[in-house]
Design an enzyme around this catalytic site. Sequence first.
Site, PDB file in Angstrom:
ATOM      1  N   ASN A 114      22.853-109.631  84.664  1.00  9.51           N
ATOM      2  CA  ASN A 114      24.231-109.742  84.182  1.00  9.51           C
ATOM      3  C   ASN A 114      24.257-110.681  82.986  1.00  9.51           C
ATOM      4  OD1 ASN A 114      26.972-109.981  83.818  1.00  9.51           O
ATOM      5  ND2 ASN A 114      27.342-111.145  85.700  1.00  9.51           N
ATOM      6  N   LYS A 140      26.691-111.341  81.132  1.00 10.46           N
ATOM      7  CA  LYS A 140      28.008-111.970  80.997  1.00 10.46           C
ATOM      8  C   LYS A 140      28.474-111.867  79.538  1.00 10.46           C
ATOM      9  CE  LYS A 140      27.131-114.792  85.049  1.00 10.46           C
ATOM     10  NZ  LYS A 140      27.351-116.074  85.748  1.00 10.46           N
ATOM     11  N   HIS A 148      32.796-109.468  90.827  1.00 11.97           N
ATOM     12  CA  HIS A 148      32.061-110.703  90.504  1.00 11.97           C
ATOM     13  C   HIS A 148      32.977-111.907  90.664  1.00 11.97           C
ATOM     14  CE1 HIS A 148      29.806-113.709  88.212  1.00 11.97           C
ATOM     15  NE2 HIS A 148      28.745-112.955  88.429  1.00 11.97           N
ATOM     16  N   GLU A 208      33.489-114.394  88.918  1.00 10.66           N
ATOM     17  CA  GLU A 208      34.235-114.769  87.721  1.00 10.66           C
ATOM     18  C   GLU A 208      35.445-113.863  87.509  1.00 10.66           C
ATOM     19  OE1 GLU A 208      30.136-116.480  85.775  1.00 10.66           O
ATOM     20  OE2 GLU A 208      30.971-114.602  85.016  1.00 10.66           O
ATOM     21  N   GLU A 260      26.669-113.471  96.311  1.00 13.08           N
ATOM     22  CA  GLU A 260      26.575-114.581  95.360  1.00 13.08           C
ATOM     23  C   GLU A 260      27.329-115.784  95.911  1.00 13.08           C
ATOM     24  OE1 GLU A 260      28.423-113.733  91.613  1.00 13.08           O
ATOM     25  OE2 GLU A 260      30.226-112.949  92.529  1.00 13.08           O
ATOM     26  N   GLY A 303      25.334-121.666  88.381  1.00 12.41           N
ATOM     27  CA  GLY A 303      25.477-122.578  87.256  1.00 12.41           C
ATOM     28  C   GLY A 303      25.722-124.018  87.630  1.00 12.41           C
ATOM     29  N   SER A 320      21.836-117.831  91.338  1.00 13.58           N
ATOM     30  CA  SER A 320      20.962-118.537  90.385  1.00 13.58           C
ATOM     31  C   SER A 320      19.483-118.307  90.653  1.00 13.58           C
ATOM     32  CB  SER A 320      21.271-120.038  90.377  1.00 13.58           C
ATOM     33  OG  SER A 320      22.570-120.272  89.901  1.00 13.58           O
TER      34      SER A 320
END
Length: 248
Positions: free
Chosen positions: A10, A12, A95, A97, A165, A171, A211
């Site tokens: 991904n 992003k 996702h 986000e 996830e 991050g 990650s």
Amino acid sequence: MARTFFVGGNFKLNGSKQSIKEIVERLNTASIAENVEVVICPPAPYLDYASSLLSKSQVSVGAQNAYLKASGAYTGENSVEQIREVGAKWVILGHSERRTYFKEDDVLVADKTKFALEQDVGVILCIGETLEEKKAGVTLDVVKRQLKAVLDKVSDWRNIVIAYEPVWAIGTGLAATADDAQDIHHSIREFLAEQLSREAADKIRILYGGSANGSNAASFKDKADVDGFLVGGASLKPEFVDIVNSRQ
């Protein structure tokens, strides 16, 4: 049951024509085992470009998002038909986000998943808990709720890959251990077996999306319910090839 190892990248909101060309050329020239499926997900403007550069049959392109309408007055959205026409075989939906920044709830994610599958595009369905939810001990409640929304609308899961996830590990420098991931993945598979069937659940690939990088990917090698990775920042770097080959 042998499930084909799956690694998604991904990108992003990152990349340029030059950087994407470098990433694709690295994959084209790398020695990649035949028993792995790789999907790179660049920003939408580069889907066609990335697809045109790929030369390996087991590497394909996916989109990072798509809407639940084929066309219409939906400024800024990408339709499933459009991303498929420019080469996307997969789309990432749900996702963290998208859920957090753009307020996409479980029902919207489920509706988008159903629509994408109906348009013959595979779905990388993301689920996972925040740090607050982890601290509260409700991880399984959260992922079951997210899955149930899709289960209520989709009965055929053959073209869904689940990406677990842990949001708290993205991050932040934190990461679940391979044993942690295996425990959650096993619970997810057992829940799917209850909701669908044992046979269906055993065929669904469950990726770890917290990650993963070139240094830790190999530590997941022997975990029975970890069928691959959804990789973020590391997918932009040379180490992505190491992650792809981490089962070898």
